[in-house]
Scaffold this motif. Structure first.
Motif, PDB file in Angstrom:
ATOM      1  N   GLN A 190     -26.867  29.206  11.155  1.00  0.00           N
ATOM      2  CA  GLN A 190     -25.410  29.343  11.169  1.00  0.00           C
ATOM      3  C   GLN A 190     -24.772  28.553  10.034  1.00  0.00           C
ATOM      4  OE1 GLN A 190     -24.705  28.072  15.224  1.00  0.00           O
ATOM      5  NE2 GLN A 190     -24.543  30.176  15.982  1.00  0.00           N
ATOM      6  N   ARG A 191     -25.277  27.334   9.791  1.00  0.00           N
ATOM      7  CA  ARG A 191     -24.749  26.525   8.691  1.00  0.00           C
ATOM      8  C   ARG A 191     -25.022  27.201   7.345  1.00  0.00           C
ATOM      9  NH1 ARG A 191     -26.975  22.152  11.705  1.00  0.00           N
ATOM     10  NH2 ARG A 191     -28.788  22.099  10.316  1.00  0.00           N
ATOM     11  N   TRP A 192     -26.221  27.763   7.196  1.00  0.00           N
ATOM     12  CA  TRP A 192     -26.575  28.425   5.938  1.00  0.00           C
ATOM     13  C   TRP A 192     -25.627  29.590   5.660  1.00  0.00           C
ATOM     14  CZ3 TRP A 192     -27.946  33.117   3.980  1.00  0.00           C
ATOM     15  CH2 TRP A 192     -28.599  33.140   2.739  1.00  0.00           C
ATOM     16  N   ALA A 245     -22.568  30.143   7.013  1.00  0.00           N
ATOM     17  CA  ALA A 245     -21.188  29.690   6.863  1.00  0.00           C
ATOM     18  C   ALA A 245     -20.945  29.097   5.476  1.00  0.00           C
ATOM     19  CB  ALA A 245     -20.853  28.659   7.948  1.00  0.00           C
ATOM     20  N   ALA A 246     -21.932  28.375   4.946  1.00  0.00           N
ATOM     21  CA  ALA A 246     -21.786  27.769   3.615  1.00  0.00           C
ATOM     22  C   ALA A 246     -21.647  28.819   2.530  1.00  0.00           C
ATOM     23  CB  ALA A 246     -22.988  26.867   3.316  1.00  0.00           C
ATOM     24  N   LYS A 258     -28.699  26.683  14.763  1.00  0.00           N
ATOM     25  CA  LYS A 258     -27.661  25.884  14.098  1.00  0.00           C
ATOM     26  C   LYS A 258     -27.892  25.848  12.591  1.00  0.00           C
ATOM     27  CE  LYS A 258     -26.992  22.942  18.158  1.00  0.00           C
ATOM     28  NZ  LYS A 258     -27.182  21.582  18.722  1.00  0.00           N
TER      29      LYS A 258
END
Length: 245
Positions: free
Chosen positions: A135-137, A139-140, A132
């Motif tokens: 994925q956040r890294w 997507a940002a 997670k």
């Protein structure tokens, strides 16, 4: 004499007497000072503006020996530049972690070994959380969260057959793990996960060996933590294997 009156104490002949006030008198004196202060002393507009939470203050620290700068409230932060190797590392590690989670999901139905179940739960929980985070890294930063081409899991984004990350189990190894039970499953799982963890260590080393990569604070912290954690888990699994011989 009133109990609240100040007490006099004479210090030597011909000297001026010194006054000592009780605590109550000192507090009363302080209240009188506040009451006698000008009305705008505590509520001056400049002071109100300094503590107004609706007007954020953005300060840019100066270089060593240089003063800081006050920036406009509209100033927005920007993400540091990233290396292509950073993106590839995060994308590849997501796929790498996903296989580890898939392996641990087999444990409850394939063995009753309590130690292995505890280890598997720890690996699954930590690596699911790290997926997670990665994925956040990505997507940002507007990057794809997978190396695979959308709708074609066997092909990468360049149209080439998907290659396994270092240490990942082959399809044949995964099938053998799914088919095994009891002691045989435990042996295959431990040897396979040690292989898997060693592959992750190779990925971290390759990242830091690449010029300009691994400098992002989030990636540096994640890669360093992953390296330390998986080295410790390798030692645990090696010890578990030795007990079986």
């Amino acid at each position: 004499m009133f109990s609240g009156a100040p007490k006099w104490r004479l210090h030597g002949f011909g000297r001026k007497p010194k006054l000592r006030f009780p605590a109550r008198s000192a507090a009363l004196y302080g209240m009188l000072l506040v009451a006698s202060a000008p009305a705008n002393f505590f509520f001056h507009p400049a002071r109100i503006q300094q503590i107004d939470p609706s007007k954020p203050v953005v300060v840019q620290p100066g270089a060593p020996g240089q003063p800081s700068k006050r920036l406009p409230p509209t100033t927005k932060g920007t993400l540091p530049p990233r290396s292509p190797a950073d993106v590839e590392f995060m994308q590849g590690m997501i796929m790498h972690h996903a296989q580890a989670v898939e392996m641990t999901a087999l444990i409850p139905s394939h063995t009753d070994n309590k130690d292995l179940r505890l280890l598997g739960a720890k690996i699954s929980s930590s690596q699911s959380d790290e997926i997670k985070l990665m994925q956040r890294w990505l997507a940002a930063r507007g990057e794809a969260v997978s190396l695979a081409m959308p709708g074609m899991p066997d092909m990468d984004t360049k149209g080439q057959p998907m290659r396994l990350m270092p240490g990942m189990l082959t399809p044949e190894q995964m099938q053998a793990l799914r088919s095994a039970k009891g002691a045989e499953f435990e042996r295959l799982f431990l040897t396979g996960m040690i292989q898997h963890h060693n592959g992750a260590l190779i990925m971290v080393k390759d990242l830091f060996d690449t010029a300009g990569a691994g400098q992002d604070a989030d990636i540096f912290n994640f890669a360093t933590d992953a390296d330390n954690t998986q080295r410790a888990e390798i030692k645990i699994m090696q010890s578990m294997l030795e007990k079986k011989h």
